[in-house]
Design a protein around this motif. Structure first.
Motif, mmCIF file in Angstrom:
data_model
loop_
_atom_site.group_PDB
_atom_site.id
_atom_site.type_symbol
_atom_site.label_atom_id
_atom_site.label_comp_id
_atom_site.label_asym_id
_atom_site.label_seq_id
_atom_site.Cartn_x
_atom_site.Cartn_y
_atom_site.Cartn_z
ATOM 1 N N UNK A 5 0.811 -1.166 -0.009
ATOM 2 C CA UNK A 5 -0.013 0.113 0.342
ATOM 3 C C UNK A 5 0.791 1.330 -0.060
ATOM 4 N N UNK A 6 0.643 2.198 -0.938
ATOM 5 C CA UNK A 6 1.214 3.611 -0.815
ATOM 6 C C UNK A 6 0.273 4.454 -0.256
ATOM 7 N N UNK A 7 0.741 5.225 0.905
ATOM 8 C CA UNK A 7 0.071 5.970 1.825
ATOM 9 C C UNK A 7 0.020 7.389 1.499
ATOM 10 N N UNK A 8 -1.009 7.949 1.318
ATOM 11 C CA UNK A 8 -1.344 9.645 1.488
ATOM 12 C C UNK A 8 -0.583 10.205 0.330
ATOM 13 N N UNK A 9 -0.347 9.673 -0.945
ATOM 14 C CA UNK A 9 0.342 10.397 -1.937
ATOM 15 C C UNK A 9 -0.842 11.056 -2.931
ATOM 16 N N UNK A 10 -0.359 11.994 -3.518
ATOM 17 C CA UNK A 10 -1.386 12.598 -4.484
ATOM 18 C C UNK A 10 -1.436 11.791 -5.856
ATOM 19 N N UNK A 11 -2.368 11.155 -5.767
ATOM 20 C CA UNK A 11 -2.969 10.275 -7.119
ATOM 21 C C UNK A 11 -3.349 10.970 -8.195
ATOM 22 N N UNK A 12 -2.735 10.968 -9.401
ATOM 23 C CA UNK A 12 -3.083 11.678 -10.451
ATOM 24 C C UNK A 12 -3.032 10.512 -11.586
ATOM 25 N N UNK A 13 -4.335 10.264 -11.918
ATOM 26 C CA UNK A 13 -4.694 9.058 -13.112
ATOM 27 C C UNK A 13 -5.666 9.971 -14.021
ATOM 28 N N UNK A 14 -5.208 10.392 -15.146
ATOM 29 C CA UNK A 14 -6.057 11.030 -15.951
ATOM 30 C C UNK A 14 -7.044 10.330 -16.713
ATOM 31 N N UNK A 48 3.675 10.629 1.397
ATOM 32 C CA UNK A 48 3.184 11.898 1.412
ATOM 33 C C UNK A 48 3.689 12.830 0.848
ATOM 34 N N UNK A 49 3.018 13.941 -0.001
ATOM 35 C CA UNK A 49 3.699 14.772 -0.590
ATOM 36 C C UNK A 49 4.371 14.775 -2.113
ATOM 37 N N UNK A 50 3.994 13.328 -2.331
ATOM 38 C CA UNK A 50 4.425 12.939 -3.557
ATOM 39 C C UNK A 50 3.336 12.650 -4.552
ATOM 40 N N UNK A 51 3.791 12.469 -6.013
ATOM 41 C CA UNK A 51 2.871 12.421 -6.837
ATOM 42 C C UNK A 51 2.760 10.878 -7.395
ATOM 43 N N UNK A 52 1.642 10.274 -7.223
ATOM 44 C CA UNK A 52 1.709 8.738 -7.608
ATOM 45 C C UNK A 52 1.067 8.761 -8.898
ATOM 46 N N UNK A 53 1.374 8.414 -10.107
ATOM 47 C CA UNK A 53 0.841 7.996 -11.311
ATOM 48 C C UNK A 53 1.077 6.481 -11.718
ATOM 49 N N UNK A 54 -0.123 6.215 -12.716
ATOM 50 C CA UNK A 54 0.199 4.839 -13.551
ATOM 51 C C UNK A 54 1.750 4.671 -13.814
ATOM 52 N N UNK A 55 2.106 3.560 -13.703
ATOM 53 C CA UNK A 55 3.502 3.439 -14.003
ATOM 54 C C UNK A 55 3.629 3.833 -15.590
#
Length: 374
Positions: A5-14, A48-55
């Protein structure tokens, strides 16, 4: 219990219109949950504070390391840049494709999917000292040989590749493209077309591209630029986009210019896909890598969501993949964890022009097949 589990990231999934802080869970190599994940995991990472995108998917690379002069090692390139799928843009042809598969694709950690070159030996003579266009000698192009290998390796081949222009095809004109198109039509695959210095000229190439075909190096500088002398986007380029041709950056050593890019962007013409065209001659500059190429678009004020879209779901769709590029539960468990550094950064194009930017992408980690990979 989840695997990761990746916790508390900014998930950007266009692809899903999702841009919010939350968690993402992976189980059995797949995306399991997105949002608020209450179930525990064997491995938990605070992003936290990081951007999580699809691979991230780099649609244009050359990773036939040791098999061609321009190849770079795929894992050494992909892992520090958070790239979970690299697409080899035609390094190998029918004559040496089995080596690419056995010695590079199968042993690699990163996912590799190749275009198959219409030229039998692939891109066999591109180096700092030797540059021989593989399509300059038409006797090296054989439609039947290409077709047979494309069918034999249909489980991984994602398209057919041709390089046109003085560098790629010498004085062969439009013939290599016609041959590559014939194979693409027989296999039902997209054609990726490289266009460098004329001949042939852009007006000969653009009308031949079909819906779903890919024009790489789409923001190249003059000549064969998509921008007319008066600064307007060329009519044949606009017509190609209208009928569904895919426009891919393919930065590389000689194929991306800021003047062209800013003119195109200023007229609302965004690339469909951002890719590096990283190879032995571009990995030390001016392309460097995928993140540097993406950062150039930050410097040109392209919104973050559009940069991510062009580096994930649009790249997946360009090669007709439905199993990655978004965090839809059940799809491949790939993700990229990014940060944006602030400061003063200088970015260079292929003709030596530089621009200053205040932001730069850096990789803080990646998830491959549902497990932390960095």
């Amino acid at each position: 219990m989840h695997d990761l589990v990746l916790r508390a990231g900014r998930i950007v999934d266009p692809a899903r219109g999702h841009d919010a802080v939350g968690d993402i869970a992976f189980s059995d190599g797949r995306v399991a949950e997105v949002g608020t994940v209450t179930t525990g995991a064997r491995d938990e990472r605070d992003v936290t504070g990081m951007i999580v995108t699809p691979g991230i998917i780099d649609l244009h690379t050359h990773v036939y390391w040791g098999g061609t002069s321009l190849g770079v090692d795929p894992d050494s390139y992909a892992k520090p840049n958070g790239i979970t799928t690299v697409v080899d843009a035609g390094s190998a042809g029918a004559g040496n494709f089995k080596g690419l598969r056995k010695h590079i694709i199968e042993p690699a950690e990163v996912r590799i999917l190749p275009f198959l070159h219409i030229a039998f030996p692939g891109i066999f003579a591109l180096s700092r000292l030797v540059n021989r266009g593989e399509s300059a000698d038409l006797t090296l192009l054989d439609c039947q040989a290409c077709l047979e290998v494309a069918r034999e390796h249909a489980d991984i081949v994602v398209g057919i590749k041709v390089r046109l222009g003085r560098g790629g095809s010498g004085n062969s004109g439009i013939a290599p493209m016609e041959m590559a198109l014939e194979v693409a039509e027989q296999t039902g695959l997209p054609l990726m077309t490289h266009l460098d210095y004329p001949p042939p000229y852009r007006p000969e190439v653009m009308p031949r591209l079909r819906k779903g075909d890919i024009l790489t190096h789409c923001f190249r500088p003059f000549p064969n630029s998509p921008v007319a002398g008066d600064g307007a986007v060329q009519a044949d380029v606009l017509a190609a986009r209208e009928r569904g041709v895919i426009f891919d950056i393919g930065h590389g050593k000689g194929s991306f210019g800021f003047e062209t890019a800013m003119t195109m962007l200023g007229q609302g013409f965004l690339p469909d896909v951002i890719s590096s065209d990283v190879h032995a001659l571009s990995i030390d500059g001016p392309a460097f890598n995928m993140l540097n190429t993406m950062s150039k678009f930050l410097a040109m004020d392209v919104p973050l969501v559009e940069i991510v879209r062009a580096s994930t779901i649009n790249a997946a769709r360009a090669i007709r993949l439905t199993d990655r590029g978004t965090f839809e539960p059940g799809l491949l468990g790939d993700a990229t964890v990014l940060d944006i550094e602030t400061g003063t950064f200088t970015f260079e194009d292929v003709v030596g022009k530089t621009i200053e930017g205040s932001q730069n992408f850096v990789c803080r980690g990646a998830v491959l097949d549902g497990r932390w990979w960095h």
